[in-house]
Scaffold this motif. Structure first.
Motif, short mmCIF file in Angstrom:
data_model
loop_
_atom_site.label_atom_id
_atom_site.label_comp_id
_atom_site.label_asym_id
_atom_site.label_seq_id
_atom_site.Cartn_x
_atom_site.Cartn_y
_atom_site.Cartn_z
N VAL A 113 0.70 -1.22 0.01
CA VAL A 113 0.02 0.05 -0.17
C VAL A 113 0.89 1.24 -0.09
CG1 VAL A 113 -1.65 1.27 1.14
CG2 VAL A 113 -1.81 -0.94 1.02
N ARG A 114 0.70 2.15 -0.91
CA ARG A 114 1.41 3.38 -0.91
C ARG A 114 0.62 4.32 -0.33
NH1 ARG A 114 0.90 7.23 -5.46
NH2 ARG A 114 2.27 9.04 -4.98
N ILE A 115 1.17 5.05 0.67
CA ILE A 115 0.54 6.37 1.37
C ILE A 115 0.89 7.55 0.66
CG2 ILE A 115 0.29 7.32 3.60
CD1 ILE A 115 0.77 4.93 4.89
N TRP A 116 0.06 7.96 -0.02
CA TRP A 116 0.00 9.09 -0.85
C TRP A 116 0.39 10.42 -0.31
CZ3 TRP A 116 -4.01 13.10 -1.16
CH2 TRP A 116 -3.99 14.27 -2.27
N GLY A 117 1.21 11.32 -0.91
CA GLY A 117 1.71 12.77 -0.33
C GLY A 117 0.94 13.81 0.10
N GLY A 118 -0.47 13.61 -0.37
CA GLY A 118 -1.33 14.79 -0.29
C GLY A 118 -2.31 14.73 1.12
N GLY A 119 -1.87 13.45 1.71
CA GLY A 119 -2.65 13.45 2.86
C GLY A 119 -1.71 13.72 4.07
N ILE A 120 -1.49 12.54 4.96
CA ILE A 120 -0.50 12.93 6.28
C ILE A 120 0.38 11.63 6.50
CG2 ILE A 120 -2.45 13.96 7.57
CD1 ILE A 120 -3.18 11.30 8.97
N TYR A 121 1.28 11.72 7.42
CA TYR A 121 1.87 10.61 7.94
C TYR A 121 0.84 9.86 8.79
CZ TYR A 121 5.60 13.93 6.56
OH TYR A 121 6.34 14.79 5.71
N GLU A 122 0.66 8.82 8.46
CA GLU A 122 -0.51 8.17 9.16
C GLU A 122 -0.33 7.56 10.44
OE1 GLU A 122 -3.83 7.86 8.56
OE2 GLU A 122 -4.00 8.19 6.43
N HIS A 123 -1.34 7.28 11.03
CA HIS A 123 -1.47 6.82 12.61
C HIS A 123 -0.70 5.77 12.75
CE1 HIS A 123 -3.27 5.52 16.48
NE2 HIS A 123 -3.71 7.09 16.27
#
Length: 876
Positions: A369-379
């Motif tokens: 899963v790629r955590i996209w840069g327009g969101g947050i550094y996830e929980h």
């Protein structure tokens, strides 16, 4: 004394305006919270997720908001040697903190944690009330002010207005082509009051694994404040493996380290390749044996990690430069998806919800899963779940689709943000790559910004160009990665080639690519996707509606529940969706415009498009030394609100058929079939399709049948079995040609070609000198299976394209029930059989095709099986 930690969770109030305004305070939710949710709690706004209500709450993002609470000083506060701090986990975004009326801190970065010594700021009288206030300025208005202030910089942003460019805040808050404009404010992470004599600030491990992948050697690092003795235990499954107590100073202030060795360590593996053993490092800070209070424990910390070796393999080969990941010396094909925040209001996503999302990805056979840069550094909960389920994480830094500034205060804030979040996440074995941003180098190409990769290697000179953010992506962030974490690769951007190829013009030979010439760009037919890969496809996608049950929750007026209504068009934020979605559906299927039927058509179309991509790009994984495609990540896994988008699972966690299509193509062992597509659409000429005329010979669509069949495996050993190929009439359900059979050995961790450029003589082919009669034609599906000792373990089906030219009368569909199972079969081939799903219903499979003589078993949870409703293509 032992450390005291007290979360200031309840008793908060909020109001519009500054702390000195006359506005009325209202009760807020328990922290963490956001102003929209607090206004909803007090019934001051309508639900922004329903109908067109998003428009009625835009004003919230332009206002100042004040939060207030009271607390009493902790019992030991004020004693000699005792420190009291307030820790703010995250403030969204331009925040001014006041304690007992005095300014304490100004913050301008949502992603930063603040720890403030308040020892001298609390009223010392026993039981005295302390007043804490946080004022949040409008992020949008501050952004506009910063744009005017920094005239030296050329602000460029895509998707949204320019005000987000200089603001360190989740960028999707300004709206995106899948999400609403909801610019939030508030204490979005916990606020904690700490009192201590000595405390542990952080603990982590750095390690190396020997060449035989047996022994792990490393160091336990501890950062602490105050005095005391440190001890650490390393355990696995509750069993103590090693005690560590010989801590020595390091070059870093207040940081010590101690060596450890695990001679027979169990390695952490991605799902499908091995198990996910996790080790617990427990650190204790206590008094020294010679102390008066010997045996006192000041603080404890516990970290969980797994041991694995990660390589990003970028080597020259016959296709250009490879791009794939190697874990524990094993090449890993990274099939998966891209992640956006699970809600427009971040504080609504609970730890259990994060776990459910990651579990759903894992159950869908997704490896990454790629955590996209327009969101947050996830929980942390997301990463903990990924560690447990063996899902690899690609983490973008929080930059997306913009030309970001680099003035001094901005760079300082970005460095703190990067260091804090890399430190927080560095011991998660699931996190295997950091990328500098999302699509910012495409801004460089599109607007002709200054970028000379080959000759300009001076980071200070980059700051003087009109693309100064190169300094962030190619100097600052990789420096942070080197200094704060070990064994995790860094990639300057997604996408990014080799500096000369930043992949706006998709370069299939190097780096990762975002392939958007299907849907966006040229709007190519999705049947072309097999020829449109790169070395790693980190974005591509196709839109579809969610299930009708989700649309009904979002659009409360039943008169608006039809394709193309004002409410439906408003909710779909994708640019040009009105033309693009209908074009892809109409190009492939017979159009029906009632909501249930059109929803079904979009879902089957999306599933077909993604099947073409995953099936063929996994084929290009090939063999060691010839890894043409290293991974495929669909845009996107999830939604942040109930909408129609590229997501394969909707906001409520309800999968679309495309989710199951991905699941089937990413099984550990699959067979794939790809039929030559004879194009039926009129487009401009290109070399690949060799078409320069609108005079299409329609007979070729059904009579020029050529196909490939292959097997793909991520197994660690070869597998022997038999491939069977059947040709089944769409009209009659009967076999029209003799089956083909071939014994085959499927090679491990790669693809094995079985039939290439295979041609068959079409039965009842018509005389080319006579008019073509569609009624006499007998189009057929090609159905292939792989069996081991007569047991079927994999299958695939190929249809004559386009589906809209086929007729589906009298399919003879049978749906039978037995407890929590449902069995589906048909007398004739069926395309796109889809159960209508809803929240709290879980199916083991959906959105499949039916082949005569084959019965599909579906497990059902959360609903009585015989209450299910379904549709298929051509259903009356």
């Amino acid at each position: 004394m032992a450390i005291s930690r007290f979360e200031l969770k309840s008793g908060w109030t909020f109001k519009k305006g500054s702390r000195n305004s006359d506005a009325e305070y209202y009760p807020a939710n328990d922290l963490p919270t956001e102003v929209h949710l607090d206004l909803l709690k007090n019934e001051k706004i309508a639900d922004p997720f329903e109908d067109l209500n998003e428009l009625s709450v835009r004003w919230i993002g332009d206002e100042t908001w004040t939060y207030r609470t009271t607390f009493t000083a902790p019992p030991d506060h004020g004693k000699p040697g005792i420190t009291t701090v307030l820790k703010f986990g995250g403030l969204d975004t331009f925040a001014h903190i006041f304690l007992n009326g005095k300014p304490l801190l100004d913050s301008d970065n949502m992603f930063i944690e603040h720890t403030i010594d308040v020892t001298g700021n609390l009223t010392t009288s026993e039981g005295a009330e302390q007043v804490l206030e946080i004022v949040f300025d409008s992020a949008r208005q501050k952004g506009l002010e910063l744009v005017k202030e920094h005239k030296e910089h050329r602000f460029i942003v895509h998707q949204t207005e320019i005000s987000r460019g200089p603001v360190r805040k989740a960028q999707y808050d300004w709206g995106w082509d899948w999400g609403p404009i909801l610019i939030t404010a508030g204490p979005w992470k916990p606020v904690i009051l700490e009192t201590f004599q000595s405390k542990i600030v952080d603990a982590w491990v750095e390690y190396e694994i020997d060449e035989d992948l047996k022994q792990v050697e490393g160091k336990v690092f501890v950062e602490f404040e105050g005095l005391g003795k440190l001890d650490a235990d390393i355990s696995k499954d509750g069993q103590l493996l090693e005690k560590v107590d010989e801590f020595k100073p390091t070059e870093k202030h207040n940081v010590v380290s101690a060596d450890f060795e695990l001679p027979d360590a169990s390695l952490w593996w991605p799902r499908g390749y091995g198990s996910q053993p996790l080790y617990t490092i427990s650190v204790t800070l206590g008094s020294t044996p010679a102390s008066i209070k010997a045996g006192t424990v000041f603080d404890k910390a516990e970290k969980t990690t797994g041991f694995r070796k990660v390589e990003l393999v970028q080597e020259d080969d016959g296709h250009g430069t490879s791009f794939y990941f190697r874990i524990n010396n094993v090449d890993i094909f990274c099939g998966g998806s891209c992640w956006i925040p699970a809600d427009s209001f971040l504080t609504r996503t609970s730890p259990s919800a994060y776990r459910a999302w990651v579990k759903q990805a894992a159950e869908g056979n997704q490896t990454m899963v790629r955590i996209w840069g327009g969101g947050i550094y996830e929980h942390d909960s997301l990463f903990e779940a990924a560690d447990a389920f063996g899902v690899l994480i690609w983490q973008d830094f929080a930059f997306a689709c913009a030309n970001y500034p680099t003035h001094r205060s901005y760079l300082a804030s970005v460095e703190i943000e990067a260091r804090q979040n890399v430190r927080r996440l560095r011991n998660h074995p699931s996190l295997i790559v950091w990328a500098g941003n999302n699509e910012d180098y495409q801004i460089v190409e599109r607007y002709g910004l200054e970028y000379n990769y080959a000759t300009d290697k001076d980071p200070e000179s980059w700051l003087k160009t009109n693309f100064p953010a190169r300094y962030i992506y190619e100097y600052l962030l990789p420096k942070v990665i080197r200094e704060e974490t070990k064994g995790v690769p860094y990639h300057p951007s997604s996408p990014f080639g080799n500096g000369t190829s930043t992949t706006l013009k998709v370069d299939p030979t190097v780096g990762d690519v975002h392939q958007w010439n299907v849907w966006h760009g040229n709007m190519e037919p999705y049947q072309r996707l097999p020829h449109m890969a790169g070395r790693f496809v980190s974005e591509f996608g196709m839109e579809a509606y969610p299930h009708v049950s989700t649309l009904a929750k979002a659009i409360t007026n039943s008169d608006e529940r039809y394709p193309g209504s004002m409410s439906m068009d408003f909710r779909n934020k994708a640019i040009g969706h009105e033309r693009r979605l209908i074009s892809y559906v109409a190009e492939n299927f017979r159009i029906r415009y009632d909501l249930e039927a059109f929803t079904h058509l979009t879902q089957v179309m999306q599933a077909d498009a993604l099947t073409w991509a995953y099936r063929s790009w996994r084929r290009d994984w090939k063999q060691p030394g010839n890894r043409k495609v290293g991974g495929v990540l669909v845009w996107q896994l999830n939604d942040c609100w109930p909408t129609m988008s590229w997501a394969v699972v909707d906001y409520y966690g309800v999968p679309k058929p495309a989710y199951y299509a991905i699941k089937r193509t990413l099984e550990p062992l699959v067979v794939g079939i790809q039929r030559k597509v004879n194009n039926w659409t009129v487009r401009l000429a290109d070399e690949l399709w060799q078409r320069d005329t609108s005079h299409i010979d329609m007979r070729k669509i059904w009579e020029d049948v050529q196909f490939d069949i292959w097997a793909a495996s991520n197994m660690r050993e070869s597998i022997d079995g038999n491939i069977t190929v059947q040709f089944v009439s769409v009209k009659t359900g009967k076999e029209v040609l003799e089956p083909l059979e071939r014994a085959v050995r499927i090679e491990p961790n790669g693809t094995t070609e079985v039939f290439e450029n295979e041609r068959v003589d079409v039965p009842n082919a018509q005389d080319p000198d006579k008019p073509f009669d569609t009624f006499k034609a007998d189009p057929f599906i090609i159905y292939t299976t792989f069996t081991i000792q007569d047991k079927q373990v994999a299958s695939d089906v190929s249809w004559p394209e386009p589906i809209k030219y086929l007729s589906f009368p009298d399919r003879g569909v049978r749906v039978e029930y037995s407890g929590d199972k449902v069995f589906v079969s048909a007398e004739k081939p069926v395309k796109g059989f889809v159960f209508a799903e809803k929240e709290d219903l879980k199916l083991s499979d959906n959105g499949f095709d039916l082949v005569p003589g084959k019965r599909i078993e579906v497990h059902v949870q959360g609903s009585v099986a015989d209450t299910l409703q379904w549709r298929y293509i051509g259903m009356p």
